[in-house]
Motif scaffolding. Structure first.
Motif, PDB file in Angstrom:
ATOM      1  N   UNK A 136       0.811  -1.209   0.000  1.00 58.00           N
ATOM      2  CA  UNK A 136       0.000   0.000   0.000  1.00 58.00           C
ATOM      3  C   UNK A 136       0.844   1.259   0.000  1.00 58.00           C
ATOM      4  N   UNK A 137       1.772   1.350   0.931  1.00 57.09           N
ATOM      5  CA  UNK A 137       2.572   2.569   1.032  1.00 57.09           C
ATOM      6  C   UNK A 137       4.028   2.333   0.649  1.00 57.09           C
ATOM      7  N   UNK A 138       4.320   1.171   0.094  1.00 55.31           N
ATOM      8  CA  UNK A 138       5.660   0.827  -0.389  1.00 55.31           C
ATOM      9  C   UNK A 138       6.746   0.956   0.665  1.00 55.31           C
ATOM     10  N   UNK A 139       6.392   0.714   1.920  1.00 57.18           N
ATOM     11  CA  UNK A 139       7.421   0.771   2.957  1.00 57.18           C
ATOM     12  C   UNK A 139       7.289  -0.399   3.919  1.00 57.18           C
ATOM     13  N   UNK A 140       8.433  -0.811   4.413  1.00 58.39           N
ATOM     14  CA  UNK A 140       8.500  -1.849   5.429  1.00 58.39           C
ATOM     15  C   UNK A 140       8.861  -1.171   6.737  1.00 58.39           C
ATOM     16  N   UNK A 141       8.270  -1.633   7.827  1.00 58.88           N
ATOM     17  CA  UNK A 141       8.523  -1.028   9.136  1.00 58.88           C
ATOM     18  C   UNK A 141       9.076  -2.095  10.080  1.00 58.88           C
ATOM     19  N   UNK A 142      10.414  -2.246  10.107  1.00 61.40           N
ATOM     20  CA  UNK A 142      10.982  -3.246  11.021  1.00 61.40           C
ATOM     21  C   UNK A 142      10.917  -2.775  12.474  1.00 61.40           C
ATOM     22  N   UNK A 143      10.774  -3.735  13.366  1.00 65.13           N
ATOM     23  CA  UNK A 143      10.839  -3.459  14.797  1.00 65.13           C
ATOM     24  C   UNK A 143      12.310  -3.260  15.149  1.00 65.13           C
ATOM     25  N   UNK A 144      12.601  -2.348  16.050  1.00 66.89           N
ATOM     26  CA  UNK A 144      13.986  -2.088  16.427  1.00 66.89           C
ATOM     27  C   UNK A 144      14.605  -3.316  17.088  1.00 66.89           C
ATOM     28  N   UNK A 145      15.797  -3.740  16.633  1.00 68.14           N
ATOM     29  CA  UNK A 145      16.425  -4.933  17.202  1.00 68.14           C
ATOM     30  C   UNK A 145      17.247  -4.655  18.469  1.00 68.14           C
ATOM     31  N   UNK A 146      17.289  -3.406  18.916  1.00 69.84           N
ATOM     32  CA  UNK A 146      18.107  -3.112  20.091  1.00 69.84           C
ATOM     33  C   UNK A 146      17.323  -2.325  21.123  1.00 69.84           C
ATOM     34  N   UNK A 147      17.864  -2.302  22.325  1.00 67.85           N
ATOM     35  CA  UNK A 147      17.289  -1.567  23.438  1.00 67.85           C
ATOM     36  C   UNK A 147      18.215  -0.409  23.756  1.00 67.85           C
ATOM     37  N   UNK A 159      19.068   2.659  26.445  1.00 72.10           N
ATOM     38  CA  UNK A 159      18.860   3.135  27.801  1.00 72.10           C
ATOM     39  C   UNK A 159      19.611   4.446  27.978  1.00 72.10           C
ATOM     40  N   UNK A 160      18.889   5.522  28.291  1.00 71.61           N
ATOM     41  CA  UNK A 160      19.529   6.811  28.529  1.00 71.61           C
ATOM     42  C   UNK A 160      20.198   6.801  29.899  1.00 71.61           C
ATOM     43  N   UNK A 161      21.443   7.294  29.947  1.00 71.57           N
ATOM     44  CA  UNK A 161      22.204   7.363  31.192  1.00 71.57           C
ATOM     45  C   UNK A 161      22.136   8.775  31.757  1.00 71.57           C
ATOM     46  N   UNK A 162      22.415   8.912  33.036  1.00 75.85           N
ATOM     47  CA  UNK A 162      22.357  10.233  33.666  1.00 75.85           C
ATOM     48  C   UNK A 162      23.438  11.164  33.139  1.00 75.85           C
ATOM     49  N   UNK A 163      24.491  10.629  32.556  1.00 76.33           N
ATOM     50  CA  UNK A 163      25.573  11.458  32.015  1.00 76.33           C
ATOM     51  C   UNK A 163      25.169  12.146  30.707  1.00 76.33           C
ATOM     52  N   UNK A 164      24.009  11.791  30.158  1.00 78.59           N
ATOM     53  CA  UNK A 164      23.596  12.344  28.874  1.00 78.59           C
ATOM     54  C   UNK A 164      23.869  11.397  27.724  1.00 78.59           C
ATOM     55  N   UNK A 165      24.718  10.434  27.947  1.00 79.04           N
ATOM     56  CA  UNK A 165      24.976   9.421  26.930  1.00 79.04           C
ATOM     57  C   UNK A 165      23.898   8.335  27.021  1.00 79.04           C
ATOM     58  N   UNK A 166      24.003   7.357  26.159  1.00 89.33           N
ATOM     59  CA  UNK A 166      23.052   6.245  26.176  1.00 89.33           C
ATOM     60  C   UNK A 166      23.792   4.945  25.932  1.00 89.33           C
ATOM     61  N   UNK A 167      23.233   3.881  26.427  1.00 87.58           N
ATOM     62  CA  UNK A 167      23.769   2.539  26.201  1.00 87.58           C
ATOM     63  C   UNK A 167      22.794   1.813  25.281  1.00 87.58           C
ATOM     64  N   UNK A 168      23.333   1.158  24.275  1.00 83.18           N
ATOM     65  CA  UNK A 168      22.521   0.377  23.346  1.00 83.18           C
ATOM     66  C   UNK A 168      23.026  -1.046  23.317  1.00 83.18           C
ATOM     67  N   UNK A 169      22.101  -1.981  23.234  1.00 82.47           N
ATOM     68  CA  UNK A 169      22.488  -3.380  23.123  1.00 82.47           C
ATOM     69  C   UNK A 169      21.458  -4.120  22.275  1.00 82.47           C
ATOM     70  N   UNK A 170      21.972  -5.068  21.541  1.00 78.73           N
ATOM     71  CA  UNK A 170      21.124  -5.876  20.661  1.00 78.73           C
ATOM     72  C   UNK A 170      20.259  -6.796  21.501  1.00 78.73           C
ATOM     73  N   UNK A 171      18.975  -6.808  21.198  1.00 79.91           N
ATOM     74  CA  UNK A 171      18.047  -7.678  21.912  1.00 79.91           C
ATOM     75  C   UNK A 171      17.861  -9.009  21.208  1.00 79.91           C
ATOM     76  N   UNK A 172      17.762  -8.966  19.870  1.00 90.15           N
ATOM     77  CA  UNK A 172      17.526 -10.190  19.120  1.00 90.15           C
ATOM     78  C   UNK A 172      17.925  -9.990  17.669  1.00 90.15           C
ATOM     79  N   UNK A 173      18.099 -11.095  16.960  1.00 89.80           N
ATOM     80  CA  UNK A 173      18.509 -11.023  15.554  1.00 89.80           C
ATOM     81  C   UNK A 173      17.348 -11.287  14.598  1.00 89.80           C
ATOM     82  N   UNK A 174      16.322 -11.987  15.032  1.00 85.96           N
ATOM     83  CA  UNK A 174      15.148 -12.218  14.195  1.00 85.96           C
ATOM     84  C   UNK A 174      14.177 -11.070  14.425  1.00 85.96           C
ATOM     85  N   UNK A 175      14.175 -10.132  13.492  1.00 86.84           N
ATOM     86  CA  UNK A 175      13.421  -8.889  13.668  1.00 86.84           C
ATOM     87  C   UNK A 175      12.151  -8.914  12.825  1.00 86.84           C
ATOM     88  N   UNK A 176      10.972  -8.849  13.450  1.00 91.55           N
ATOM     89  CA  UNK A 176       9.742  -8.797  12.660  1.00 91.55           C
ATOM     90  C   UNK A 176       9.629  -7.458  11.923  1.00 91.55           C
TER      91      UNK A 176
END
Length: 154
Positions: A17-28, A30-47
């Motif tokens: 319909x709109x010619x686009x795919x919308x994958x779910x984000x594979x990572x989580x 987390x915003x840190x108090x320092x202003x930075x963020x931590x990212x980590x992969x949650x899974x490899x099979x992404x719907x």
């Protein structure tokens, strides 16, 4: 329970319909108090979700689609295999409806249209080992043309 397949012999492939795919984000993230963020992969099979629509030329096709949805997919609950057009071409994917379809809508007095959002079991991607050969992936159309033009017919 055995695998369920979309009835390709009787019903047409859906169009995006709109010619686009919308994958779910594979990572989580987390915003840190320092202003930075931590990212980590949650899974490899992404719907991935894709909006699709069907145009049925005959009322019987629309009738069969609705009955197939009700009876074979248990009103859309079950996963099924269907050919879907992606950047990889038309391939068979494991899919399910995210909700019931919209329709039928009568178009031009003779076509029946249905729309829905499908969830693909995972993102349509090339196999991992192909990332070692970017030239073949990016320039695959040139290789395909050369092989088909120069390859002997016999």
């Amino acid at each position: 329970m055995s695998d369920i397949y979309y009835p390709h012999d009787y019903l047409p492939l859906p169009l995006q319909s709109d010619l686009s795919f919308k994958p779910v984000s594979p990572f989580l993230r987390t915003d840190l108090t320092s202003g930075r963020a931590r990212q980590r992969r949650l899974y490899t099979s992404v719907p991935t979700q894709v909006a699709v629509k069907w145009f049925f030329k005959k009322p019987g096709m629309a009738q069969y689609f609705e009955a197939w949805f009700r009876d074979r997919l248990t009103d859309g609950e079950s996963w099924f295999y269907m050919k879907v057009k992606t950047p990889l071409g038309v391939e068979l994917y494991k899919c399910r409806f995210t909700d019931i379809y919209d329709g039928p809508m009568l178009l031009a007095g003779k076509f029946w249209q249905y729309t829905a959002t499908l969830e693909l079991w995972q993102r349509p991607l090339i196999p991992e080992e192909w990332t070692d050969f970017p030239d073949y992936v990016v320039n695959g159309d040139i290789v395909d043309l050369a092989i088909n033009r120069e390859w002997p017919k016999s």
